[in-house]
Enzyme design. Sequence first.
Site, PDB file in Angstrom:
ATOM      1  N   GLN A   1     -11.986  -7.867   0.643  1.00 50.01           N
ATOM      2  CA  GLN A   1     -13.319  -7.305   0.821  1.00 50.01           C
ATOM      3  C   GLN A   1     -13.913  -7.685   2.186  1.00 50.01           C
ATOM      4  OE1 GLN A   1     -15.592  -4.680  -0.164  1.00 50.01           O
ATOM      5  NE2 GLN A   1     -14.249  -5.253  -1.849  1.00 50.01           N
TER       6      GLN A   1
ATOM      7  N   HIS B   1     -12.371 -11.128  -8.356  1.00 50.40           N
ATOM      8  CA  HIS B   1     -11.842  -9.843  -8.797  1.00 50.40           C
ATOM      9  C   HIS B   1     -10.783 -10.138  -9.859  1.00 50.40           C
ATOM     10  CE1 HIS B   1      -9.495  -6.105  -8.160  1.00 50.40           C
ATOM     11  NE2 HIS B   1     -10.564  -5.613  -7.567  1.00 50.40           N
TER      12      HIS B   1
ATOM     13  N   LYS C   1      -8.803  -0.857   2.660  1.00 50.73           N
ATOM     14  CA  LYS C   1     -10.237  -1.112   2.804  1.00 50.73           C
ATOM     15  C   LYS C   1     -10.628  -1.269   4.269  1.00 50.73           C
ATOM     16  CE  LYS C   1     -10.686  -2.911  -1.823  1.00 50.73           C
ATOM     17  NZ  LYS C   1     -10.852  -4.059  -2.703  1.00 50.73           N
TER      18      LYS C   1
ATOM     19  N   CYS D   1     -14.244  -4.555 -11.541  1.00 49.26           N
ATOM     20  CA  CYS D   1     -13.104  -5.467 -11.736  1.00 49.26           C
ATOM     21  C   CYS D   1     -13.566  -6.917 -11.663  1.00 49.26           C
ATOM     22  CB  CYS D   1     -12.001  -5.242 -10.706  1.00 49.26           C
ATOM     23  SG  CYS D   1     -11.248  -3.638 -10.802  1.00 49.26           S
TER      24      CYS D   1
ATOM     25  N   ASP E   1      -8.617 -14.599  -0.652  1.00 48.61           N
ATOM     26  CA  ASP E   1      -8.485 -13.159  -0.853  1.00 48.61           C
ATOM     27  C   ASP E   1      -9.453 -12.467   0.101  1.00 48.61           C
ATOM     28  OD1 ASP E   1      -8.852 -10.559  -1.631  1.00 48.61           O
ATOM     29  OD2 ASP E   1      -9.310 -10.997  -3.724  1.00 48.61           O
TER      30      ASP E   1
END
Length: 404
Positions: free
Chosen positions: A201, A121, A224, A362, A198
């Site tokens: 997601q 991202h 999220k 992104c 990260d």
Amino acid sequence: MFDIKSIRADFPILRREVNGKPLVYLDNAATSQKPQVVIDAIVDYYSNYNANIHRGVHALSQEATDKYEEARGKIQKHFTIEKAHEVIFTSGTTHAINLVANGFASLLKKGDEIIVSALEHHSNIVPWQMLCEKTGAKLLVIPMTQKGTLDMDAYAKILSEKTRLVFVNHISNALGTINPIEAIIRKAHQVNAAVLIDGAQACSHIKPDLQKLNVDFYVTSAHKMCGPTGVGMLYGKEEWLKKLPPYQGGGEMISEVTFEKTTYADLPHKFEAGTPNICGGIAFGTAIDYLNQIGFDAISAHEHELLAYATKKLLEINGLKIYGTGADKTSVISFNLENIHPYDIGTILDKMGIAVRTGHHCAQPIMNYFNIPGTVRASFAFYNTKEEVDKLVAGVKKAQQMLS
Ligand SMILES: *Cc1c(COP(=O)(O)O)cnc(C)c1O
């Protein structure tokens, strides 16, 4: 017991209509919808115990502080984190990554190397580029394959004694690929490099055990995961959080201030300057409770069923191509129709009440790799249904008829 009807009833927004049609929300990779318990937690805070935390001796401040710290404890438990002060509240994933990148500026020198993946991202690329400009460190990239997976042989080749940091997302937001982070972490540690994952997601689909992963940093956003926007977490191993300098100066992060010198507060407050998103933090805890009540095994089973069904149905459409075809993926389908711009498909779907994402998500480097302007991305959550997949498929077919 996974009762889709009662789960859907938990989400008031799923009862609304868009353009005269029942909402079909398939943009969960951008943000999830919120169940009533999370909305209630926000209303409860502002209605009943709104006060600043860690400061007042008065009852409201104490109540708010207790709830906020209770939420930190929920995060700690959920992610199997050893110490509560290894959980830092941030405004989200982007903030958490910048906090770490900024901190590493004082630890890197010219010639050091940072490795990122080709599946990142933008929020996971730009801070490292800035860090490299500042320090003279070099940015290397783990390339991707035609399947939208990471080339692990290439990774092994670019790792070296010069590698100081490796940054990879747990799951790609653009393609849904689940990256082999266990192996990535293990290999990085063999050359004494730190690893930041990260998880923005991933955490709506998977419950990561951060101690077992032995990862140095892990970041995610509440929004999220059925929580509110503007709040997220940074997990860091205590030894790393002690090494990193604070990111922002302000109230709450100091232990003693004189004009000559300021000493910093202990963890986690060293990284939590200013009044935080108190209500957001508390509601983040509520969201975690909610997801655990449903259970991540049940969530995963349902989402995989939707993914398999949607993949099969979409591939029956002539000229439809799916990007991201690795074996390990979550319920995200990025696709294009031959000779049709993704934006046009998204616009027609919207008229039918179907919310999908179109564009580069992104993640422009991924789009450049496939030589496409973008994709249509349908991302499913545990509250989506097969009927909604059918509506998507019918909508895409209709768009194809209208546009070709
Ligand atoms: C959403 C997302 C981000 C950014 O999260 P914010 O909440 O906007 O800070 C970063 N990385 C991935 C993989 C994402 O999906």
